[in-house]
Scaffold this motif. Structure first.
Motif, short mmCIF file in Angstrom:
data_model
loop_
_atom_site.label_atom_id
_atom_site.label_comp_id
_atom_site.label_asym_id
_atom_site.label_seq_id
_atom_site.Cartn_x
_atom_site.Cartn_y
_atom_site.Cartn_z
N CYS A 156 8.00 -28.02 -10.58
CA CYS A 156 7.51 -29.11 -9.73
C CYS A 156 8.61 -30.08 -9.34
CB CYS A 156 6.38 -29.86 -10.42
SG CYS A 156 6.88 -30.77 -11.88
N VAL A 157 8.32 -30.80 -8.29
CA VAL A 157 9.10 -31.97 -7.89
C VAL A 157 8.23 -33.14 -8.32
CG1 VAL A 157 10.03 -33.30 -5.98
CG2 VAL A 157 10.18 -30.79 -5.95
N GLU A 158 8.70 -33.92 -9.27
CA GLU A 158 7.91 -35.02 -9.81
C GLU A 158 7.49 -35.99 -8.71
OE1 GLU A 158 6.77 -35.27 -12.89
OE2 GLU A 158 7.82 -33.45 -13.52
N THR A 159 6.40 -36.67 -8.93
CA THR A 159 5.90 -37.65 -7.97
C THR A 159 6.95 -38.73 -7.75
OG1 THR A 159 3.64 -37.21 -8.67
CG2 THR A 159 4.03 -39.26 -7.47
N HIS A 160 7.22 -38.99 -6.49
CA HIS A 160 8.22 -39.99 -6.12
C HIS A 160 7.85 -40.56 -4.75
CE1 HIS A 160 9.49 -36.37 -4.04
NE2 HIS A 160 10.19 -37.13 -3.22
N ALA A 161 8.48 -41.64 -4.37
CA ALA A 161 8.28 -42.25 -3.05
C ALA A 161 9.57 -42.17 -2.27
CB ALA A 161 7.85 -43.71 -3.20
N GLU A 162 9.46 -41.94 -0.99
CA GLU A 162 10.61 -41.98 -0.08
C GLU A 162 10.46 -43.27 0.72
OE1 GLU A 162 13.44 -42.36 1.97
OE2 GLU A 162 13.65 -40.52 0.84
N PRO A 163 11.23 -44.30 0.38
CA PRO A 163 11.01 -45.60 1.01
C PRO A 163 11.46 -45.71 2.46
CG PRO A 163 12.89 -45.70 -0.47
CD PRO A 163 12.29 -44.34 -0.63
N ASP A 164 12.43 -44.88 2.88
CA ASP A 164 13.05 -45.11 4.18
C ASP A 164 12.74 -44.09 5.27
OD1 ASP A 164 14.41 -47.35 3.11
OD2 ASP A 164 15.92 -46.00 2.27
N LEU A 203 1.83 -27.46 7.67
CA LEU A 203 2.82 -28.48 8.04
C LEU A 203 2.26 -29.85 7.71
CD1 LEU A 203 5.50 -29.24 9.47
CD2 LEU A 203 4.21 -29.27 11.61
N PHE A 204 2.98 -30.61 6.91
CA PHE A 204 2.55 -31.95 6.49
C PHE A 204 3.52 -32.99 6.99
CE2 PHE A 204 0.53 -29.20 3.44
CZ PHE A 204 -0.69 -29.81 3.19
N TRP A 205 2.99 -34.14 7.35
CA TRP A 205 3.80 -35.33 7.65
C TRP A 205 3.69 -36.22 6.43
CZ3 TRP A 205 1.61 -40.33 9.64
CH2 TRP A 205 2.62 -41.28 9.84
N LEU A 206 4.82 -36.59 5.86
CA LEU A 206 4.88 -37.48 4.72
C LEU A 206 5.54 -38.78 5.20
CD1 LEU A 206 6.20 -34.84 2.16
CD2 LEU A 206 3.81 -35.50 2.59
N PRO A 207 4.74 -39.80 5.54
CA PRO A 207 5.31 -41.02 6.08
C PRO A 207 6.17 -41.77 5.06
CG PRO A 207 2.93 -41.25 5.81
CD PRO A 207 3.29 -39.86 5.41
N HIS A 208 7.16 -42.49 5.56
CA HIS A 208 8.02 -43.26 4.67
C HIS A 208 7.15 -44.24 3.87
CE1 HIS A 208 7.78 -46.03 8.09
NE2 HIS A 208 8.12 -46.99 7.24
N GLY A 209 7.54 -44.45 2.63
CA GLY A 209 6.78 -45.34 1.75
C GLY A 209 5.69 -44.62 0.98
N SER A 210 5.32 -43.41 1.38
CA SER A 210 4.26 -42.70 0.68
C SER A 210 4.81 -42.00 -0.56
CB SER A 210 3.60 -41.67 1.60
OG SER A 210 4.51 -40.63 1.95
N THR A 211 3.93 -41.77 -1.53
CA THR A 211 4.32 -41.03 -2.73
C THR A 211 3.86 -39.59 -2.59
OG1 THR A 211 2.30 -41.63 -3.88
CG2 THR A 211 4.20 -43.05 -4.23
N ARG A 212 4.64 -38.69 -3.22
CA ARG A 212 4.29 -37.27 -3.18
C ARG A 212 4.90 -36.56 -4.36
NH1 ARG A 212 8.40 -37.65 1.13
NH2 ARG A 212 7.09 -39.36 1.76
N GLY A 213 4.20 -35.52 -4.80
CA GLY A 213 4.68 -34.63 -5.84
C GLY A 213 4.28 -33.22 -5.43
N ARG A 232 18.55 -38.07 9.59
CA ARG A 232 19.73 -38.04 8.72
C ARG A 232 19.95 -39.40 8.08
NH1 ARG A 232 25.83 -36.13 10.38
NH2 ARG A 232 26.59 -36.01 8.25
N ARG A 233 20.25 -39.36 6.81
CA ARG A 233 20.56 -40.61 6.11
C ARG A 233 21.94 -41.08 6.53
NH1 ARG A 233 17.05 -41.35 1.94
NH2 ARG A 233 15.98 -39.51 1.19
N PRO A 234 22.11 -42.38 6.70
CA PRO A 234 23.45 -42.86 7.02
C PRO A 234 24.37 -42.65 5.82
CG PRO A 234 21.94 -44.70 6.68
CD PRO A 234 21.12 -43.43 6.61
N GLY A 235 25.64 -42.48 6.10
CA GLY A 235 26.62 -42.30 5.03
C GLY A 235 26.79 -43.57 4.23
#
Length: 145
Positions: A69-77, A105-115, A131-134
């Protein structure tokens, strides 16, 4: 010698860049996602990553072996698109649990949690996001003395 255009190509005149300008980026085949997803590596992780220079997106083909598994986490940005390529599993968010099956196909909006958890067959999925900025050097914040 004249090249024959591929089937379905449109016969149109294309403007050529001036000799002083940099060549325009061109589209091309990156990989066969289904073939890569079928390799089923023993360990979890990225099987493929988008590495083209000058890109505005990041993409990864990730494989999770059985019951990993990929543990539950949030992508803030970043908003993330998640495309299930092979296998199945479950997606757990803050308000629901969804089955993951090929083609979903899923959309995971920024700020949401997912595992994500793979089933007994394992799971391969593609993620795509901006792309994340450097790394950037920024001035130190002012402190009260």
């Amino acid at each position: 010698m004249s090249e024959t255009p591929p089937p379905g190509a449109i016969d149109a005149e294309v403007a050529q860049p001036s000799p002083r300008s940099a060549p325009a980026p061109t589209s091309h085949l990156l990989c066969d996602i289904q073939a890569l997803a079928g390799t089923y590596p023993a360990s979890a992780g990225a099987v493929w990553k988008l590495t083209e220079s000058g890109r505005q997106l990041d993409a990864n083909l990730v494989h999770l072996p059985a019951h990993q598994c990929v543990e539950t986490h949030a992508e803030p940005d970043l908003d993330v698109l998640l495309l299930i390529v092979a296998g199945c599993g479950i997606l757990v968010t803050s308000d629901r649990t969804d089955p993951l099956t090929g083609g979903a196909l899923f959309w995971l909006p920024h700020g949401s949690t997912r595992g994500i958890t793979a089933s007994a067959d394992g799971l391969s999925y593609l993620t795509v996001h901006r792309r994340r900025p450097g790394m950037q050097i920024r001035p130190r914040p002012a402190t009260d003395s």
